[in-house]
Motif scaffolding. Structure first.
Motif, PDB file in Angstrom:
ATOM      1  N   ALA A  89       0.813  -1.205   0.000  1.00 32.81           N
ATOM      2  CA  ALA A  89       0.000   0.000   0.000  1.00 32.81           C
ATOM      3  C   ALA A  89       0.853   1.265   0.000  1.00 32.81           C
ATOM      4  CB  ALA A  89      -0.923  -0.001   1.223  1.00 32.81           C
ATOM      5  N   LYS A  90       2.013   1.287   0.639  1.00 34.81           N
ATOM      6  CA  LYS A  90       2.836   2.483   0.780  1.00 34.81           C
ATOM      7  C   LYS A  90       4.031   2.516  -0.179  1.00 34.81           C
ATOM      8  CE  LYS A  90       0.439   4.257   4.073  1.00 34.81           C
ATOM      9  NZ  LYS A  90      -0.276   5.516   3.889  1.00 34.81           N
ATOM     10  N   GLY A  91       4.294   1.418  -0.866  1.00 32.78           N
ATOM     11  CA  GLY A  91       5.410   1.390  -1.821  1.00 32.78           C
ATOM     12  C   GLY A  91       6.761   1.369  -1.147  1.00 32.78           C
ATOM     13  N   ILE A  92       6.879   0.778   0.024  1.00 33.18           N
ATOM     14  CA  ILE A  92       8.159   0.677   0.726  1.00 33.18           C
ATOM     15  C   ILE A  92       8.925  -0.496   0.150  1.00 33.18           C
ATOM     16  CG2 ILE A  92       9.252   0.343   2.975  1.00 33.18           C
ATOM     17  CD1 ILE A  92       6.743   1.536   4.231  1.00 33.18           C
ATOM     18  N   SER A  93      10.206  -0.237  -0.125  1.00 38.15           N
ATOM     19  CA  SER A  93      11.024  -1.296  -0.746  1.00 38.15           C
ATOM     20  C   SER A  93      11.492  -2.261   0.312  1.00 38.15           C
ATOM     21  CB  SER A  93      12.229  -0.680  -1.466  1.00 38.15           C
ATOM     22  OG  SER A  93      13.073  -0.050  -0.512  1.00 38.15           O
TER      23      SER A  93
ATOM     24  N   ASP B 255       6.388  11.225  10.988  1.00 34.04           N
ATOM     25  CA  ASP B 255       5.137  11.147  10.222  1.00 34.04           C
ATOM     26  C   ASP B 255       4.658   9.700  10.236  1.00 34.04           C
ATOM     27  OD1 ASP B 255       6.368   9.674   8.097  1.00 34.04           O
ATOM     28  OD2 ASP B 255       7.224  11.557   7.363  1.00 34.04           O
ATOM     29  N   SER B 256       3.395   9.539   9.969  1.00 32.49           N
ATOM     30  CA  SER B 256       2.766   8.227  10.164  1.00 32.49           C
ATOM     31  C   SER B 256       3.336   7.174   9.242  1.00 32.49           C
ATOM     32  CB  SER B 256       1.250   8.359   9.954  1.00 32.49           C
ATOM     33  OG  SER B 256       0.991   8.845   8.651  1.00 32.49           O
ATOM     34  N   ASP B 257       3.697   7.540   8.005  1.00 35.89           N
ATOM     35  CA  ASP B 257       4.213   6.519   7.074  1.00 35.89           C
ATOM     36  C   ASP B 257       5.565   6.011   7.544  1.00 35.89           C
ATOM     37  OD1 ASP B 257       1.991   6.746   5.560  1.00 35.89           O
ATOM     38  OD2 ASP B 257       2.841   8.215   4.150  1.00 35.89           O
ATOM     39  N   ASP B 258       6.454   6.935   7.977  1.00 35.81           N
ATOM     40  CA  ASP B 258       7.771   6.485   8.445  1.00 35.81           C
ATOM     41  C   ASP B 258       7.630   5.611   9.689  1.00 35.81           C
ATOM     42  OD1 ASP B 258       8.912   7.888   6.425  1.00 35.81           O
ATOM     43  OD2 ASP B 258       9.417   9.660   7.648  1.00 35.81           O
ATOM     44  N   PHE B 259       6.796   6.052  10.566  1.00 35.21           N
ATOM     45  CA  PHE B 259       6.642   5.279  11.807  1.00 35.21           C
ATOM     46  C   PHE B 259       6.054   3.900  11.542  1.00 35.21           C
ATOM     47  CE2 PHE B 259       4.281   4.253  15.721  1.00 35.21           C
ATOM     48  CZ  PHE B 259       5.355   4.204  16.586  1.00 35.21           C
ATOM     49  N   ARG B 260       5.055   3.840  10.655  1.00 34.82           N
ATOM     50  CA  ARG B 260       4.443   2.552  10.318  1.00 34.82           C
ATOM     51  C   ARG B 260       5.487   1.628   9.718  1.00 34.82           C
ATOM     52  NH1 ARG B 260      -0.740   1.044   9.659  1.00 34.82           N
ATOM     53  NH2 ARG B 260      -1.420   3.205   9.868  1.00 34.82           N
ATOM     54  N   ALA B 261       6.348   2.152   8.818  1.00 38.26           N
ATOM     55  CA  ALA B 261       7.375   1.305   8.194  1.00 38.26           C
ATOM     56  C   ALA B 261       8.334   0.786   9.246  1.00 38.26           C
ATOM     57  CB  ALA B 261       8.116   2.095   7.121  1.00 38.26           C
ATOM     58  N   LEU B 262       8.708   1.657  10.204  1.00 42.11           N
ATOM     59  CA  LEU B 262       9.625   1.220  11.252  1.00 42.11           C
ATOM     60  C   LEU B 262       9.018   0.113  12.105  1.00 42.11           C
ATOM     61  CD1 LEU B 262      12.231   1.534  12.821  1.00 42.11           C
ATOM     62  CD2 LEU B 262      11.170   3.376  14.138  1.00 42.11           C
ATOM     63  N   LEU B 263       7.749   0.261  12.461  1.00 46.93           N
ATOM     64  CA  LEU B 263       7.105  -0.776  13.257  1.00 46.93           C
ATOM     65  C   LEU B 263       7.026  -2.097  12.506  1.00 46.93           C
ATOM     66  CD1 LEU B 263       4.163   1.169  14.962  1.00 46.93           C
ATOM     67  CD2 LEU B 263       6.285   0.394  15.995  1.00 46.93           C
ATOM     68  N   ILE B 264       6.690  -2.005  11.214  1.00 50.20           N
ATOM     69  CA  ILE B 264       6.604  -3.240  10.413  1.00 50.20           C
ATOM     70  C   ILE B 264       7.953  -3.923  10.370  1.00 50.20           C
ATOM     71  CG2 ILE B 264       6.227  -4.109   8.082  1.00 50.20           C
ATOM     72  CD1 ILE B 264       4.096  -1.917   7.777  1.00 50.20           C
ATOM     73  N   SER B 265       9.008  -3.157  10.198  1.00 54.61           N
ATOM     74  CA  SER B 265      10.343  -3.763  10.080  1.00 54.61           C
ATOM     75  C   SER B 265      10.772  -4.417  11.383  1.00 54.61           C
ATOM     76  CB  SER B 265      11.357  -2.685   9.679  1.00 54.61           C
ATOM     77  OG  SER B 265      11.521  -1.767  10.748  1.00 54.61           O
TER      78      SER B 265
END
Length: 874
Positions: free
Chosen positions: A794-798, A848-858
């Motif tokens: 959904a966010k396009g994170i590599s 920001d919410s996208d960076d934080f979400r990516a960090l939590l997922i990782s």
């Protein structure tokens, strides 16, 4: 709700006082124009205290003055609660006098009328009319509807209700409730009173004045002060029912007694309930006018109806009495004359009887009968004779005044015939009295000596009564040794008493000889009694000697038995204690947890069984002692009084307990063997469970550690990691049959009530929790990978970004707890390229919410219900 002519709210902020409300009700209920209303108001209590303001109260354009006057009245009423108390009592009693006709009553006047039910019932009783059907609900609206029905009925009778509504009655407003009841009393008890063209209050006052006018110290001018001394109440009652009150004994200076007397008489004889206490009236400077009016109206209604009925009945009775009185007098004369002549005929032969009696008692009885005749029987006959002559003369006079022929009695029943018979009766009475006195004097001398003989003989017979039975009883055969010794001492005391009575026996014989010499009429019975006394005296002497010998012989025998009893008690007590202890041990409930404990109990039981033969020998020796006691008692004819005095242990109880021990030994053997078998079975179950638990427990622990390592060290793409975790989950699920098998073994252990297992440290609860945690952990890990895939797409994170986040998080998670402290998190953000010191947004610690979400997922954390993470540096 407001009065006409008064300022509406908010100018008028106070509710209309109860006193003004009642005054307006009086004016409108009693009728009349403005002048009449003013005159009634001047009679009432409030105007006496505020006469100076009455003109302003009713003058045109005086609204403000009216309001001030009303407030003053309200304050006066509040400052004198005695009036309210009097009205409560009076109105409650008045209501109950009518409600009891319907089989009910009230206790609290403002509470019991709140639902409107008893208020409607009261109106039905006093009016004789049916009101609309009441509502039986408990809600406020139902109560208001019922009270409104009652108020509508009152209004239908021409009464204008002022400043009162159903809500005030339902709310228990005491002043408004009392005002409403006063309105009812005015309408149904006072308004219809009419005396000489005056009605209502004036009519009732005039009626009271006319009825009490002849009585001293009574001057009724009002309905308060004039009634305070109680004389007016008593005068009303005495005027109509003079037999109920002695008015001349009443004193004006004792008002409490006067009031209580009037109230009690009215309640008892006139059916007027007590509406006030005397103290309420006396202790008040000015009694409440409404209470007095209510009370007095009850007297008016009670006397007005009774007087009309009494006048009509007296007229009829007077006519009948005149026609019947003469006939009754004729019948009474004939009956009295016949009864009196018959009594004289029966009495004269009794007085002429001169048959002498042999004893003083019989002659004294005759004298007593004669005195009873003089005191009891003759006086009523003298009165009858006098009344007979009075009735005869009265009858002749009434017949002469009524122009009827004179009365002629039946033959032999003339007044002269009765006087002749009476003269003969008195002659016989005089002769009988003289004969009685002479005969009594003759018998007195001889009876004195006979009475002396009887007294001495009675004393001796009373002393000897039961002595022969006492000397012949065999009580020593069942007595104990101590009782035998007591019987011997008691017998010695009796022998001393027997010797002392020898002199009395000789006196009795001498008196009997003297009566024989004087030729006493009843000498035969005297001689027989004396002979019986002498013979009984000889028998008592013989029995006394025989009893002493028996007591001494029995004493020696019981001393031997007592020694045997003592030996029996010394040996029976310890043996009995041993048996009781043995029975307790054999019946004692044992609780063991392993084979070693049950084997120890079996060894102790075998040792106990080896002591039984020796114990049986001791039992037989104890029983032999008791048998020796029975032998001695049977040989000598001694009936043992009871059990061994030195012990409560009987031979029967020893045998019974011995038999019980014999029965309990094999039962104990069987119980111990059964418990041994059960412990062996339990030990097998423990081993079977431990073998499996010791294998499954480490397996679960290893799997949990492997999952922890996988979640941290996973490599490859998220899809590869997801595939690997699902394969790992399947391998765990395939291990489920072994868990189920272990559950079955655990169920067997629970059914056997096994609570410990020395062969393993694992319990089924621990293994069950570990298994559930294992399944939950693998499922949560799989779910996190799936959420990471969804977020990434959904966010396009590599993949490289995710890998970088994870590597940074793991690097700063020094304790591998999966949680970063504030400083660790700050360092992690700096390593990822966030300038925390210079960037205002980063200094606040907000990503920001996208960076934080990516960090939590990782880092493998859940994204559910998490707000943007915030860390604040110090």
């Amino acid at each position: 709700m407001s009065f006409p002519g008064l300022l509406p709210p908010p100018q008028w902020e106070r509710r209309v006082s109860y006193s003004i409300f009642v005054r307006r009700v009086e004016e409108r209920t009693l009728g009349g124009d403005t002048e009449e209303s003013t005159r009634c108001a001047q009679v009432s209590d409030m105007v006496d205290y505020h006469a100076s303001n009455n003109q302003a109260l009713y003058s045109a354009g005086g609204q403000q003055t009216y309001m001030e006057q009303e407030n003053d009245w309200d304050r006066d009423l509040l400052l004198d609660p005695a009036w309210e108390k009097q009205q409560r009592k009076t109105f409650t009693a008045w209501c109950n006098s009518h409600l009891r006709k319907a089989g009910t009553q009230i206790e609290n006047i403002e509470e019991d009328f709140r639902d409107g039910l008893k208020l409607m019932l009261l109106l039905e009783v006093i009016s004789g009319e049916r009101l609309p059907k009441p509502e039986r609900g408990k809600m406020r609206v139902h109560k208001i509807n019922n009270v409104n029905k009652a108020l509508d009925f009152i209004a239908s009778k021409g009464v204008k209700l002022v400043s009162i509504g159903a809500e005030e009655i339902v709310d228990g407003n005491a002043k408004m409730t009392l005002g409403m009841i006063w309105t009812i009393i005015l309408r149904f008890a006072i308004q219809d009173i009419s005396v000489e063209e005056t009605s209502a209050k004036e009519g009732l006052l005039l009626w009271c004045q006319r009825k009490t006018a002849p009585y001293k110290n009574v001057n009724v001018q009002n309905f308060h002060i004039s009634w305070k001394d109680g004389l007016a109440f008593n005068a009303l009652i005495h005027r109509h029912r003079p037999e109920l009150i002695d008015y001349d004994k009443l004193r004006k200076d004792d008002p409490v007694t006067n009031l209580n007397n009037a109230f009690e008489v009215a309640e008892r004889y006139l059916d007027i309930p007590k509406m006030l206490d005397a103290e309420d009236i006396v202790n008040t400077a000015r009694p409440d006018e409404k209470a007095i009016m209510t009370y007095v109206s009850s007297f008016y209604h009670a006397f007005s109806g009774a007087q009309k009925a009494e006048t009509a009945a007296n007229r009829i009775c007077k006519v009948l009495a005149v026609n019947q009185e003469n006939e009754h007098l004729m019948e009474d004369y004939e009956k009295l004359a016949s009864d009196l002549l018959e009594w004289i005929r029966r009495t004269i032969p009794w007085l002429e009887n001169r048959a002498p009696e042999k004893t003083m008692t019989e002659m004294q009885q005759k004298l007593e009968d004669f005195r009873d005749y003089r005191r009891v029987h003759k006086p009523p006959k003298v009165q009858e004779k006098c009344q007979l002559e009075i009735n005869f003369n009265t009858l002749q006079t009434k017949l002469r005044l009524s122009n009827r022929p004179a009365f002629m009695p039946s033959e032999g029943r003339m007044v002269s015939d009765i006087n002749g018979a009476w003269h003969k009766l008195e002659g016989a009475e005089k002769g009988y009295e003289e004969w009685l006195l002479n005969e009594i004097r003759r018998l007195e001398r001889l009876d004195h000596l006979a009475e002396k003989f009887r007294q001495k003989a009675a004393i001796h017979e009373s002393w000897t009564d039961g002595k022969e039975a006492m000397l012949t009883q065999k009580d020593y055969e069942t007595a104990s040794l101590s009782e035998i010794k007591a019987l011997l001492k008691k017998h010695e005391a009796f022998e001393s008493d027997l010797a002392a009575h020898q002199d009395r026996v000789e006196q009795i014989a001498a008196i009997a000889q003297e009566l024989n010499e004087l030729d006493y009429y009843d000498s035969q019975s005297v001689n027989a009694r004396c002979q019986k006394i002498c013979e009984q005296w000889d028998v008592l002497g013989s029995l006394t000697q025989s009893r002493r010998e028996s007591l001494e012989r029995t004493e020696k025998q019981l001393e031997s038995i007592d020694e045997l009893y003592l030996e029996y008690a010394k040996r029976a007590a310890p043996f009995n204690n041993w048996m009781e202890g043995a029975m307790e041990d054999l019946q004692d409930m044992f609780i063991v947890h392993n084979i070693e404990e049950i084997q120890g109990l079996i060894t102790a039981h075998d040792q106990f069984k080896s002591t039984l033969p020796e114990a049986n020998k001791e039992r037989e020796a104890i029983q032999a002692i008791q048998a020796e006691v029975q032998k001695i008692a049977q040989y000598n004819g001694i009936k043992l009084a009871g059990n061994n005095p030195y012990t409560s242990i009987t031979p029967q109880s020893i045998d019974k307990k011995w038999e019980k021990v014999q029965q309990l030994v094999p039962q104990r053997d069987q119980a111990l063997q059964e418990e041994l078998a059960r412990q062996q079975s339990n030990d097998h179950l423990r081993r079977q469970f431990a073998n499996q638990a010791n294998m499954i427990g480490p397996w679960i622990q290893n799997k949990m550690e492997e999952i922890g390592r996988i979640s941290i060290e996973m490599n490859g793409t998220l899809e590869d990691q997801l595939t690997h975790l699902r394969q790992y989950e399947q391998s765990i699920i395939e291990y489920k049959p072994k868990i189920d098998q272990l559950e079955g073994d655990h169920q067997l252990i629970q059914e056997a009530l096994i609570f410990d297992n020395k062969y393993t440290a694992y319990t089924m609860e621990h293994l069950r929790v570990g298994w559930e945690q294992l399944l939950t952990t693998i499922a949560r890990t799989i779910n996190e990978i799936e959420n990471q895939i969804l977020t990434r797409d959904a966010k396009g994170i590599s993949q490289e970004q995710l890998h970088e986040y994870r590597t940074s998080f793991n690097h700063f998670d020094k304790d591998h707890s999966g949680v970063l402290q504030a400083e660790e998190f700050k360092a992690c953000l700096i390593s990822l390229g966030y300038d925390v010191e210079n960037d205002k947004q980063k200094r606040t610690g907000i990503m920001d919410s996208d960076d934080f979400r990516a960090l939590l997922i990782s880092t493998g954390n859940s994204l559910v219900l998490l707000p943007p993470f915030s860390i604040y540096s110090n």
